[in-house]
Design an enzyme around this catalytic site. Structure first.
Site, PDB file in Angstrom:
ATOM      1  N   HIS A 141     -11.349   6.600   3.965  1.00  0.00           N
ATOM      2  CA  HIS A 141     -11.984   5.804   2.912  1.00  0.00           C
ATOM      3  C   HIS A 141     -11.142   4.539   2.761  1.00  0.00           C
ATOM      4  O   HIS A 141     -10.246   4.444   1.929  1.00  0.00           O
ATOM      5  CB  HIS A 141     -12.026   6.585   1.596  1.00  0.00           C
ATOM      6  CG  HIS A 141     -12.545   5.784   0.427  1.00  0.00           C
ATOM      7  ND1 HIS A 141     -13.772   5.176   0.433  1.00  0.00           N
ATOM      8  CD2 HIS A 141     -11.972   5.479  -0.772  1.00  0.00           C
ATOM      9  CE1 HIS A 141     -13.953   4.540  -0.726  1.00  0.00           C
ATOM     10  NE2 HIS A 141     -12.871   4.698  -1.462  1.00  0.00           N
ATOM     11  N   ARG A 162       0.842  -1.205   0.000  1.00  0.00           N
ATOM     12  CA  ARG A 162       0.000   0.000   0.000  1.00  0.00           C
ATOM     13  C   ARG A 162       0.875   1.253   0.000  1.00  0.00           C
ATOM     14  O   ARG A 162       0.549   2.247  -0.637  1.00  0.00           O
ATOM     15  CB  ARG A 162      -0.904  -0.028   1.230  1.00  0.00           C
ATOM     16  CG  ARG A 162      -1.920   1.105   1.256  1.00  0.00           C
ATOM     17  CD  ARG A 162      -2.899   0.926   2.409  1.00  0.00           C
ATOM     18  NE  ARG A 162      -3.867   2.015   2.407  1.00  0.00           N
ATOM     19  CZ  ARG A 162      -4.151   2.752   3.459  1.00  0.00           C
ATOM     20  NH1 ARG A 162      -3.551   2.541   4.604  1.00  0.00           N
ATOM     21  NH2 ARG A 162      -5.052   3.710   3.392  1.00  0.00           N
ATOM     22  N   ARG A 192     -23.174   3.607   0.014  1.00  0.00           N
ATOM     23  CA  ARG A 192     -23.306   2.153   0.173  1.00  0.00           C
ATOM     24  C   ARG A 192     -24.053   1.811   1.461  1.00  0.00           C
ATOM     25  O   ARG A 192     -24.886   0.888   1.483  1.00  0.00           O
ATOM     26  CB  ARG A 192     -21.922   1.506   0.177  1.00  0.00           C
ATOM     27  CG  ARG A 192     -21.268   1.467  -1.198  1.00  0.00           C
ATOM     28  CD  ARG A 192     -19.807   1.063  -1.131  1.00  0.00           C
ATOM     29  NE  ARG A 192     -19.264   0.860  -2.481  1.00  0.00           N
ATOM     30  CZ  ARG A 192     -17.975   0.929  -2.790  1.00  0.00           C
ATOM     31  NH1 ARG A 192     -17.075   1.190  -1.837  1.00  0.00           N
ATOM     32  NH2 ARG A 192     -17.555   0.720  -4.027  1.00  0.00           N
ATOM     33  N   ASP A 246     -18.851   5.496   0.523  1.00  0.00           N
ATOM     34  CA  ASP A 246     -19.121   4.580   1.634  1.00  0.00           C
ATOM     35  C   ASP A 246     -20.497   4.878   2.244  1.00  0.00           C
ATOM     36  O   ASP A 246     -21.258   3.970   2.581  1.00  0.00           O
ATOM     37  CB  ASP A 246     -18.046   4.725   2.721  1.00  0.00           C
ATOM     38  CG  ASP A 246     -16.637   4.664   2.171  1.00  0.00           C
ATOM     39  OD1 ASP A 246     -15.931   3.692   2.442  1.00  0.00           O
ATOM     40  OD2 ASP A 246     -16.248   5.607   1.459  1.00  0.00           O
TER      41      ASP A 246
END
Length: 315
Positions: A174, A87, A150, A147
């Protein structure tokens, strides 16, 4: 509505945003910029050939100079994580891309409102805020708007109620440390627990809400879509276009955009999402929603996770 919007990055997300803006009649002029000139020209040609069904709109496959006097600039540039890539490595790569873009676009559009969509969006918003030299009110990341969308979809499916009746949010990063502050989650003025009891009293066939499962649904949805179709772009494009509409509206609205914190909830010098006033003057400040101690600690945990990443990248 007369507005000029520039989108940097003509990948799946950037081109879908351009398509949605072109057909929602949000913009009168859209500039799409990408390092891949052939790709951006093809995207613009494809989009503009369907615009006879709306009022006239200008679409340009352009360069940074074409962004001059933009009202809004949307940055979607970046690469997806490759197999075996950490990452941090991905973050540094996308930060380097943003560092090359920033001086070129800010020079042409210093008064625009900037929406950062590139991932990891909170880190990218932080970097842009630090290096652009622009006032912070002009800068926001798309944050947890997707988010939150959702979450509202998941709650509407569970309770069989229209999404417009739901006021619930996802806060924080996020990403993996996001969370749902259930203290501030309401369905038509009732907490989710109260709404469940009301529906049961009305003879509705509803089940108790598994809050941990709902958070997992929110956090894992993106990964599931990517596994099934290779990328996510429809829902994120819809949420970014919604944010564009808030910026172009006549009055302020509340949205969970990512922006710099200055002591709210005891958090400093990091970008993440909480309730934020957004409108024609950009970001007008944070609205500190009621949260219990556990939820505030979850927000701080999310902030600390982001700070750990920031400490490892080269600005």
């Amino acid at each position: 509505m007369s507005s000029k919007i520039t989108i940097i990055g003509a990948g799946s997300v950037g081109s879908t945003i351009a398509y949605t803006l072109a057909h929602d009649e949000i913009a009168s002029e859209i500039v799409l910029i990408d390092i891949n000139k052939e790709k951006v020209e093809g995207e613009v040609m494809d989009i503009e050939q369907g615009t006879c069904f709306r009022s006239p709109v200008s679409l340009v496959a352009g360069d940074y100079a074409d962004a001059k006097d933009s009202d809004i600039v949307i940055i979607t540039s970046g690469i997806a994580r490759k197999p075996g890539q950490t990452r941090i490595e991905l973050t540094q790569t996308n930060v380097n891309i943003l560092k090359s873009i920033t001086p070129q676009i800010v020079k042409e559009a210093p008064n625009a409102k900037y929406i950062i969509v590139s991932n990891p969006v909170d880190i990218m918003t932080y970097v842009f805020t630090k290096i652009s030299g622009l006032p912070e009110n002009q800068i926001m990341g798309s944050g947890t708007i997707l988010d939150t969308a959702r979450l509202r979809y998941g709650l509407s499916e569970h309770f069989q109620v229209a999404q417009g009746n739901i006021h619930a949010y996802v806060f924080g990063e996020h990403g993996d440390t996001s969370f749902i502050p259930w203290t501030g989650a309401y369905i038509s003025g009732l907490s989710t627990d109260e709404y469940y009891e009301e529906m049961k009293a009305h003879g509705k066939d509803v089940k108790p809400l598994d809050k941990e499962a709902m958070l997992e649904y929110v956090q894992k949805s993106g990964g599931k879509v990517i596994a099934k179709k290779g990328a996510t772009f429809y829902a994120v494009s819809a949420t970014v276009c919604q944010l564009v509409g808030l910026i172009l509206a006549a009055s302020d609205s509340l949205a969970t955009v990512s922006s710099m914190l200055h002591g709210e909830y005891g958090i400093e010098d990091v970008c993440l999402s909480t309730l934020t006033l957004v409108g024609p003057n950009g970001i007008q400040g944070k609205v500190q929603m009621r949260m219990n101690k556990e939820e505030v600690e979850l927000l701080k945990k999310s902030a600390n996770a982001l700070k750990e990443v920031i400490a490892q990248i080269e600005l």
